[in-house]
Write an enzyme that holds these catalytic residues in place. Structure first.
Site, PDB file in Angstrom:
ATOM      1  N   ARG A   1     -19.728  -2.489 -69.212  1.00  0.00           N
ATOM      2  CA  ARG A   1     -19.653  -2.924 -67.827  1.00  0.00           C
ATOM      3  C   ARG A   1     -19.478  -1.696 -66.935  1.00  0.00           C
ATOM      4  O   ARG A   1     -18.819  -0.725 -67.332  1.00  0.00           O
ATOM      5  CB  ARG A   1     -18.425  -3.818 -67.725  1.00  0.00           C
ATOM      6  CG  ARG A   1     -18.116  -4.394 -66.386  1.00  0.00           C
ATOM      7  CD  ARG A   1     -18.740  -5.705 -66.222  1.00  0.00           C
ATOM      8  NE  ARG A   1     -18.191  -6.448 -65.105  1.00  0.00           N
ATOM      9  CZ  ARG A   1     -18.941  -7.142 -64.272  1.00  0.00           C
ATOM     10  NH1 ARG A   1     -20.254  -7.201 -64.409  1.00  0.00           N
ATOM     11  NH2 ARG A   1     -18.393  -7.826 -63.292  1.00  0.00           N
TER      12      ARG A   1
ATOM     13  N   THR B   1     -29.256 -11.708 -63.198  1.00  0.00           N
ATOM     14  CA  THR B   1     -28.682 -11.051 -64.363  1.00  0.00           C
ATOM     15  C   THR B   1     -29.629 -11.465 -65.464  1.00  0.00           C
ATOM     16  O   THR B   1     -30.505 -12.306 -65.233  1.00  0.00           O
ATOM     17  CB  THR B   1     -27.252 -11.599 -64.609  1.00  0.00           C
ATOM     18  OG1 THR B   1     -26.447 -11.219 -63.505  1.00  0.00           O
ATOM     19  CG2 THR B   1     -26.623 -11.085 -65.886  1.00  0.00           C
TER      20      THR B   1
ATOM     21  N   ASN C   1     -26.154  -7.154 -61.009  1.00  0.00           N
ATOM     22  CA  ASN C   1     -25.457  -8.133 -60.173  1.00  0.00           C
ATOM     23  C   ASN C   1     -26.466  -8.937 -59.362  1.00  0.00           C
ATOM     24  O   ASN C   1     -27.013  -9.892 -59.851  1.00  0.00           O
ATOM     25  CB  ASN C   1     -24.383  -7.486 -59.299  1.00  0.00           C
ATOM     26  CG  ASN C   1     -23.379  -8.535 -58.806  1.00  0.00           C
ATOM     27  OD1 ASN C   1     -23.280  -9.602 -59.413  1.00  0.00           O
ATOM     28  ND2 ASN C   1     -22.665  -8.262 -57.738  1.00  0.00           N
TER      29      ASN C   1
ATOM     30  N   ASP D   1     -18.084  -7.673 -57.606  1.00  0.00           N
ATOM     31  CA  ASP D   1     -17.363  -8.544 -58.551  1.00  0.00           C
ATOM     32  C   ASP D   1     -15.857  -8.319 -58.528  1.00  0.00           C
ATOM     33  O   ASP D   1     -15.100  -9.080 -59.129  1.00  0.00           O
ATOM     34  CB  ASP D   1     -17.902  -8.369 -59.977  1.00  0.00           C
ATOM     35  CG  ASP D   1     -19.135  -9.233 -60.234  1.00  0.00           C
ATOM     36  OD1 ASP D   1     -19.368 -10.182 -59.465  1.00  0.00           O
ATOM     37  OD2 ASP D   1     -19.862  -8.962 -61.202  1.00  0.00           O
TER      38      ASP D   1
ATOM     39  N   SER E   1     -15.915 -10.279 -64.831  1.00  0.00           N
ATOM     40  CA  SER E   1     -17.290 -10.767 -64.985  1.00  0.00           C
ATOM     41  C   SER E   1     -17.293 -12.201 -65.489  1.00  0.00           C
ATOM     42  O   SER E   1     -16.368 -12.635 -66.171  1.00  0.00           O
ATOM     43  CB  SER E   1     -18.014  -9.883 -65.997  1.00  0.00           C
ATOM     44  OG  SER E   1     -19.306 -10.384 -66.253  1.00  0.00           O
ATOM     45  N   SER E   2     -18.363 -12.904 -65.160  1.00  0.00           N
ATOM     46  CA  SER E   2     -18.557 -14.236 -65.754  1.00  0.00           C
ATOM     47  C   SER E   2     -19.430 -14.161 -66.996  1.00  0.00           C
ATOM     48  O   SER E   2     -19.564 -15.150 -67.716  1.00  0.00           O
ATOM     49  CB  SER E   2     -19.218 -15.171 -64.742  1.00  0.00           C
ATOM     50  OG  SER E   2     -18.384 -15.347 -63.627  1.00  0.00           O
TER      51      SER E   2
ATOM     52  N   GLY F   1     -26.334 -16.045 -64.010  1.00  0.00           N
ATOM     53  CA  GLY F   1     -26.048 -17.137 -63.074  1.00  0.00           C
ATOM     54  C   GLY F   1     -24.731 -16.984 -62.338  1.00  0.00           C
ATOM     55  O   GLY F   1     -24.171 -17.958 -61.857  1.00  0.00           O
ATOM     56  N   GLY F   2     -24.239 -15.750 -62.243  1.00  0.00           N
ATOM     57  CA  GLY F   2     -23.013 -15.507 -61.477  1.00  0.00           C
ATOM     58  C   GLY F   2     -21.874 -16.371 -61.997  1.00  0.00           C
ATOM     59  O   GLY F   2     -21.717 -16.567 -63.208  1.00  0.00           O
TER      60      GLY F   2
END
Ligand code: DON
Length: 564
Positions: free
Chosen positions: A95, A377, A397, A419, A448-449, A469-470
């Site tokens: 990340r 993403t 992102n 984020d 993060s998701s 998909g955020g």
């Protein structure tokens, strides 16, 4: 596939049956599922030539950076989850991190409110991690030479590839950030003549950068000519990333998060992913509720899942962040007693208002940017002949990140700094709220998701999944996993089933277009404010049944399941 429970529950089942026209692509030896066909095929070629799943995953990642620049990247970051055939697992956190010059209030304007600088412009980028992540993956788990894994991407960049309908349409998107940057405008939009479907896009600057990376490894990106040029461009344009930031960037190998659900073992993403905690919390709250007795997308199933989602997102806002900077209480969040108590607060017949769940957070939640489907993403899965499995989610992102192409280097930069929680109680681009746990600090990784996930059954590989998909990644991936585990759907039907999303604040239940009308009405009567959406996670899945690999990629999109 469908278990009929009682005649009065037939309606949702009939709906699902009508949808279940698709058979997943099946294969015996190896499989790649990715959101762009050329990249999926690049991975398959590596598998067929004897590379393992990790080799193929690296080749797919490099290829996507060329053929799917809306999300594929070398200027962003992500997570790779690995399960080797012998049962060993690994989680690579590559990340982005906040640059050394980042400060807690760097995105707060003179009026005390968040600015748009976490999304737009040079200051929105975190230090990219993708190349470091891929190099660690190859050194520790790969088998092929590094240069061979970069080679397909170099060829696609140097010789070009045919622009797809999808790609051409996204280049014309009205809010496309590529328009804001002269280098991106030149490369992708030919200064006002964006590529049409069927035209060939060549990216010579990106090809040269990839050639240097192929020759010199990650050192090129973090300490070589690429690093020097990137840092100089940052300095010239008011960005924060320096040569020291690049030099000090490291992939972090973390222990994957593990949990059990019924007869399944779940291996998923630990913080700074919120998604893995979310998946295990939601499973823990659902277990024992009989939520699945009326079928997938039935009011009963959606109600219980949405209530579990609501409770997870409330926790997410307060407790989750980078574990190297904040003491994330993972064990407490996954404690059975805690989840039993949380489950006990679910009313079997009514929606719980979000305002009475979780700590007292502000009520005004107008997002700075409304959530559109175009935010990007990408996720892909690979399984090889030996049974090694890899799931990767990586990102810039937003679609095309901040839209800035590093001059002369040919790759796009991320806007991952969004984020972080720029200000407690102020939602980010995905409407996510945060607190100290996710405040900006130099070197810290934003929450993060993304949540690459692998599931085993009786000690054998059963499912590989993940999604872009955020904030909707966590709910989308969880739903698809439950559709397979509890509703016995195949990989293709599961990813195609209309989805729903509840994120605590705003107190809205989003239903994907195509969700059964009669079930919407039932949910409204239970107290949900229901809104339609097309913005849901785009899930990619592989399910292994009796040694046969079955792949699913959403029918409404243009991904590919490549197997042999
Ligand atoms: O890490 C995250 O949660 C976000 N940066 C992911 C963004 C995303 O999935 C946008 N794509 N659709």
């Amino acid at each position: 596939m469908i278990r009929i429970v009682s005649p009065c529950l037939l309606a949702p089942y009939l709906f699902i049956s009508a949808l279940s026209a698709k058979t997943p692509v099946q294969a015996k030896h190896g499989m790649v599922v990715a959101q762009e066909p050329l990249a999926a095929d690049a991975g398959l070629t590596v598998l067929k030539s004897g590379g393992n799943a990790i080799d193929a995953a690296i080749a797919v990642g490099f290829a996507l950076a060329v053929t799917h620049p809306v999300a594929g990247n070398i200027g962003g970051g992500g997570f790779m989850l690995i399960r080797l055939a012998d049962g060993r697992t690994a989680f690579l956190d590559f990340r982005e991190c906040a640059p050394k010059k980042a400060t807690r209030d760097m995105y707060i304007g003179s009026d005390g409110n968040p600015t748009r600088e976490s999304i737009v412009g040079w200051r929105s980028s975190g230090v990219p991690g993708t190349i470091a992540g891929f190099e660690t993956a190859r050194q520790k788990y790969g088998s092929k030479r590094w240069a061979n894994l970069v080679a397909p991407a170099i060829k696609l960049a140097r010789e070009g590839f045919l622009v797809s309908d999808d790609f051409a349409a996204s280049l014309r998107g009205p809010s496309n950030p590529l328009q804001l940057d002269p280098e991106s405008r030149r490369i992708f939009l030919r200064n006002g003549r964006p590529y049409d479907a069927g035209e060939t896009l060549k990216q010579p600057e990106l090809a040269s950068t990839l050639e240097r990376i192929a020759a010199n490894g990650a050192k090129e990106f973090y300490q070589g000519e690429t690093a020097r040029q990137l840092a100089a461009a940052m300095q010239a344009n008011g960005g924060l990333i320096t040569e020291a930031d690049l030099r000090d960037y490291k992939t972090i190998e973390r222990n994957p998060l593990n949990g059990d659900y019924k007869e399944f073992h779940v291996i998923t993403s630990p913080p700074p992913s919120a998604g893995g905690v979310g998946l295990l919390q939601m499973m823990g709250m659902l277990e024992g509720t009989d939520y699945d007795s009326a079928g997938p997308d039935s009011p009963k199933a959606v109600h219980y899942e949405a209530e579990a989602m609501r409770r997870f997102y409330a926790d997410r806002s307060e407790y989750l962040g980078d574990p190297d900077f904040y003491n994330v209480p993972v064990r407490q969040l996954l404690d059975k007693k805690y989840l039993n108590w949380r489950r006990g607060t679910i009313d079997a017949t009514r929606a719980t208002p979000s305002d009475i769940i979780g700590p007292g957070l502000p009520k005004s939640l107008d997002a700075r940017v409304s959530w559109k489907e175009s935010e990007e993403t990408t996720h892909y899965n690979v399984v090889d002949e030996k049974g090694n499995a890899v799931a990767v989610t990586y990102t810039l992102n937003n679609s095309y990140g901040n839209g800035i192409t590093a001059p002369g280097l040919g790759f796009l930069l991320n806007d991952e700094m969004d984020d972080f929680a720029a200000k407690p109680g102020a939602p980010n681009m995905f409407g996510m709220l945060g607190s100290d746990a996710n405040a900006i600090e130099p070197g810290k990784r934003p929450l993060s998701s993304m949540m690459p996930t692998i599931i085993t059954k009786n000690g054998r590989l059963f499912m590989v999944a993940g999604a872009p998909g955020g904030a909707r990644i966590t709910t989308g991936v969880t739903e698809v996993i439950l559709d397979v585990l509890d509703f016995h759907m195949n990989a293709q039907d599961a990813v195609d089933l209309p989805r729903f999303h509840e994120q605590w604040k705003p107190d809205v239940l989003y239903l994907q277009d195509g969700f059964p009308k009669e079930n919407q009405e039932a949910l409204r009567k239970m107290g949900y404010e229901v809104k339609p959406t097309n913005a849901v996670a785009r899930v990619e899945a592989i399910v292994v049944d009796n040694g046969i690999l079955a792949g699913g990629t959403e029918s409404r999109l243009h991904g590919k399941v490549s197997g042999y």
